[in-house]
Motif scaffolding. Structure first.
Motif, PDB file in Angstrom:
ATOM      1  N   GLY A  11      29.261  34.897  34.581  1.00 24.09           N
ATOM      2  CA  GLY A  11      30.512  35.199  35.270  1.00 24.09           C
ATOM      3  C   GLY A  11      31.540  35.883  34.387  1.00 24.09           C
ATOM      4  N   GLU A  12      31.102  36.337  33.197  1.00 25.12           N
ATOM      5  CA  GLU A  12      32.021  37.059  32.311  1.00 25.12           C
ATOM      6  C   GLU A  12      32.212  38.495  32.807  1.00 25.12           C
ATOM      7  N   ILE A  13      33.284  39.135  32.326  1.00 22.75           N
ATOM      8  CA  ILE A  13      33.641  40.489  32.763  1.00 22.75           C
ATOM      9  C   ILE A  13      33.559  41.412  31.559  1.00 22.75           C
TER      10      ILE A  13
ATOM     11  N   ILE B   2      36.894  51.344  42.950  1.00 25.42           N
ATOM     12  CA  ILE B   2      36.494  50.159  42.198  1.00 25.42           C
ATOM     13  C   ILE B   2      35.170  49.629  42.743  1.00 25.42           C
ATOM     14  N   TYR B   3      34.177  49.552  41.858  1.00 23.83           N
ATOM     15  CA  TYR B   3      32.852  49.089  42.256  1.00 23.83           C
ATOM     16  C   TYR B   3      32.521  47.776  41.556  1.00 23.83           C
ATOM     17  N   ARG B   4      31.932  46.864  42.295  1.00 25.86           N
ATOM     18  CA  ARG B   4      31.389  45.660  41.671  1.00 25.86           C
ATOM     19  C   ARG B   4      30.026  46.012  41.079  1.00 25.86           C
ATOM     20  N   ALA B   5      29.739  45.485  39.882  1.00 27.20           N
ATOM     21  CA  ALA B   5      28.474  45.805  39.214  1.00 27.20           C
ATOM     22  C   ALA B   5      27.992  44.591  38.428  1.00 27.20           C
ATOM     23  N   TYR B   6      26.745  44.666  38.001  1.00 24.53           N
ATOM     24  CA  TYR B   6      26.132  43.525  37.307  1.00 24.53           C
ATOM     25  C   TYR B   6      25.154  44.039  36.250  1.00 24.53           C
ATOM     26  N   THR B   7      25.065  43.332  35.124  1.00 24.11           N
ATOM     27  CA  THR B   7      24.057  43.639  34.120  1.00 24.11           C
ATOM     28  C   THR B   7      23.592  42.346  33.449  1.00 24.11           C
ATOM     29  N   GLN B   8      22.371  42.365  32.977  1.00 25.53           N
ATOM     30  CA  GLN B   8      21.837  41.207  32.261  1.00 25.53           C
ATOM     31  C   GLN B   8      22.050  41.332  30.753  1.00 25.53           C
TER      32      GLN B   8
ATOM     33  N   TRP C 216      32.499  41.188  26.302  1.00 29.87           N
ATOM     34  CA  TRP C 216      32.583  40.291  27.448  1.00 29.87           C
ATOM     35  C   TRP C 216      33.790  39.374  27.290  1.00 29.87           C
ATOM     36  N   ILE C 217      34.478  39.129  28.383  1.00 29.11           N
ATOM     37  CA  ILE C 217      35.562  38.148  28.373  1.00 29.11           C
ATOM     38  C   ILE C 217      35.420  37.242  29.586  1.00 29.11           C
ATOM     39  N   LYS C 218      35.955  36.049  29.473  1.00 28.85           N
ATOM     40  CA  LYS C 218      36.048  35.157  30.620  1.00 28.85           C
ATOM     41  C   LYS C 218      37.320  35.495  31.394  1.00 28.85           C
ATOM     42  N   LYS C 219      37.348  35.119  32.652  1.00 28.88           N
ATOM     43  CA  LYS C 219      38.532  35.421  33.463  1.00 28.88           C
ATOM     44  C   LYS C 219      39.803  34.859  32.822  1.00 28.88           C
ATOM     45  N   ASP C 220      39.694  33.674  32.278  1.00 32.82           N
ATOM     46  CA  ASP C 220      40.871  33.024  31.697  1.00 32.82           C
ATOM     47  C   ASP C 220      41.339  33.709  30.421  1.00 32.82           C
ATOM     48  N   ASP C 221      40.494  34.565  29.839  1.00 29.63           N
ATOM     49  CA  ASP C 221      40.866  35.267  28.605  1.00 29.63           C
ATOM     50  C   ASP C 221      41.615  36.560  28.884  1.00 29.63           C
TER      51      ASP C 221
ATOM     52  N   SER D 264      47.664  49.305  35.812  1.00 28.23           N
ATOM     53  CA  SER D 264      46.617  49.657  36.777  1.00 28.23           C
ATOM     54  C   SER D 264      45.434  48.700  36.682  1.00 28.23           C
ATOM     55  N   MET D 265      45.054  48.304  35.454  1.00 28.62           N
ATOM     56  CA  MET D 265      43.916  47.406  35.285  1.00 28.62           C
ATOM     57  C   MET D 265      44.257  45.978  35.739  1.00 28.62           C
ATOM     58  N   THR D 266      45.480  45.555  35.486  1.00 27.07           N
ATOM     59  CA  THR D 266      45.904  44.237  35.958  1.00 27.07           C
ATOM     60  C   THR D 266      45.899  44.180  37.481  1.00 27.07           C
ATOM     61  N   LYS D 267      46.317  45.266  38.098  1.00 30.46           N
ATOM     62  CA  LYS D 267      46.317  45.335  39.562  1.00 30.46           C
ATOM     63  C   LYS D 267      44.894  45.223  40.106  1.00 30.46           C
ATOM     64  N   ILE D 268      43.964  45.893  39.428  1.00 29.24           N
ATOM     65  CA  ILE D 268      42.551  45.821  39.855  1.00 29.24           C
ATOM     66  C   ILE D 268      42.022  44.401  39.691  1.00 29.24           C
ATOM     67  N   PHE D 269      42.306  43.786  38.550  1.00 29.46           N
ATOM     68  CA  PHE D 269      41.842  42.414  38.297  1.00 29.46           C
ATOM     69  C   PHE D 269      42.350  41.452  39.374  1.00 29.46           C
ATOM     70  N   ASN D 270      43.638  41.570  39.664  1.00 29.87           N
ATOM     71  CA  ASN D 270      44.241  40.677  40.668  1.00 29.87           C
ATOM     72  C   ASN D 270      43.650  40.906  42.056  1.00 29.87           C
ATOM     73  N   LYS D 271      43.387  42.160  42.380  1.00 30.69           N
ATOM     74  CA  LYS D 271      42.826  42.483  43.692  1.00 30.69           C
ATOM     75  C   LYS D 271      41.413  41.931  43.832  1.00 30.69           C
ATOM     76  N   VAL D 272      40.605  42.071  42.781  1.00 26.24           N
ATOM     77  CA  VAL D 272      39.227  41.599  42.830  1.00 26.24           C
ATOM     78  C   VAL D 272      39.198  40.079  42.960  1.00 26.24           C
ATOM     79  N   ASN D 273      40.160  39.407  42.310  1.00 30.66           N
ATOM     80  CA  ASN D 273      40.113  37.941  42.242  1.00 30.66           C
ATOM     81  C   ASN D 273      41.093  37.248  43.183  1.00 30.66           C
ATOM     82  N   GLU D 274      41.617  37.988  44.127  1.00 29.34           N
ATOM     83  CA  GLU D 274      42.574  37.344  45.043  1.00 29.34           C
ATOM     84  C   GLU D 274      41.869  36.450  46.065  1.00 29.34           C
TER      85      GLU D 274
END
Length: 343
Positions: free
Chosen positions: A242-244, A303-309, A319-324, A333-343
């Motif tokens: 679940g890291e970003i 903004i696209y959701r994506a995944y990698t192993q 990689w960072i955790k959401k809380d970091d 602009s990036m804070t706005k994207i983060f907030n939108k994805v996690n609202e």
């Protein structure tokens, strides 16, 4: 021709009775006033207030700011934009600490040598703090003076600013700090770019443009060059934990700030995977779109959701955790994207 003494008296009497309450007007500390002038460049007063208060709470002295890490300083600037301002200010404060024993120079010739201190900042700080007779000419003053004198010069030209500084020089021989602030206040609250409140103007009877009915025609300013628009794909990439995935910018614009990986909208997934050196599973349709407007360009972002192993990424990726997220400096602009994805 404006009658100097009458005009100045009318302007200052109005200013003393009507000036807005601002925290930087309640101090004589040159460091605080300098900070306020840096923050107010291309930023509205109401936006600056909370940033100013938070900044001086965190860095109350020149010594504390000079000892602070850039990442910490940027965090307290996050959202104000134009990050070169705070980087230059930070470097200049270090110089004040090291070369001037932590005391802001009271000599304009010394102060203007500090990194990021241009003619306007020099004039504003030196006149407000030390009453040096230097006219501070910003966009507000250019507009006000062009109307008062019905001047048809293009205010976008450096020569016009120089001419106005010479014309205003006699007005700052005394009470320079108050005069400079009064001119800026008049431009910010009465002699505004549109919907000018001439009926409330304390110096209406001195204004040649008002007398000639030409207020709305001034100031003269050449048309701006059309902004460049860039299309981006922004990938919000997560892993099994679940890291970003984020990366640190190494560019002139927003240098050192963190962002979600951005790519030219025309880049193929193959190109993106080559850049990341990883297999990326990208959602076919964007989650949403957004834009961010700079003074010289606009970013249109999908903004696209994506995944990698892949677990190990080298700098500038990590990689960072959401809380970091709040421990790093992200642009608005990036804070706005983060907030939108996690609202």
């Amino acid at each position: 021709m404006i009658e100097k003494n009458e005009f100045k008296d009318d302007l200052l009497n109005w200013f003393h009775e009507n000036k807005r309450q601002m925290p930087w007007r309640e101090t004589n500390n040159p460091y605080y006033i300098w900070l306020s002038e840096v923050m107010l460049q291309q930023t509205q007063v109401n936006t600056v207030r909370p940033y100013y208060n938070a900044f001086i709470d965190r860095f109350p002295t020149i010594q504390e700011l000079s000892n602070a890490k850039e990442e910490d300083v940027l965090k307290y600037w996050e959202g104000l934009g134009y990050y070169s301002r705070v980087r230059n200010f930070h470097e200049a404060v270090k110089e004040v600490q090291n070369e001037y024993n932590g005391i802001v120079p009271d000599n304009p010739d010394e102060f203007k040598k500090l990194k990021g201190v241009g003619p306007y900042t020099n004039a504003a700080v030196m006149s407000i703090v030390y009453n040096h007779p230097i006219p501070a000419v910003d966009g507000n003053v250019l507009r006000v003076w062009s109307r008062l004198t019905c001047n048809q010069q293009d205010i976008a030209l450096p020569k016009t600013k120089k001419d106005f500084e010479e014309e205003l020089q006699p007005f700052v021989k005394t009470e320079s700090g108050d005069f400079n602030q009064a001119m800026m206040e008049l431009g910010a609250t009465i002699c505004t770019p549109k919907k000018t409140l001439c009926i409330m103007c304390p110096v209406q009877n001195h204004c040649l443009a008002f007398a000639k009915g030409q207020v709305s025609e001034l100031p003269v300013k050449k048309k701006k060059v059309k902004k460049k628009t860039i299309e981006y794909s922004v990938l919000y990439i997560t892993n099994n934990d679940g890291e970003i995935l984020v990366r640190q910018r190494d560019t002139k614009l927003l240098n050192g700030m963190w962002e979600f990986p951005m790519f030219d909208a025309e880049d193929s997934i193959h190109t993106i995977e080559e850049e990341l050196e990883a297999v990326i599973d990208v959602q076919q349709e964007p989650m949403f779109t957004t834009k961010h407007i700079f003074t010289h360009m606009t970013w249109n972002m999908k903004i696209y959701r994506a995944y990698t192993q892949k677990n190990n990424f080298e700098h500038p990726y990590k990689w960072i955790k959401k809380d970091d997220k709040d421990s790093l400096s992200f642009s608005t602009s990036m804070t706005k994207i983060f907030n939108k994805v996690n609202e």
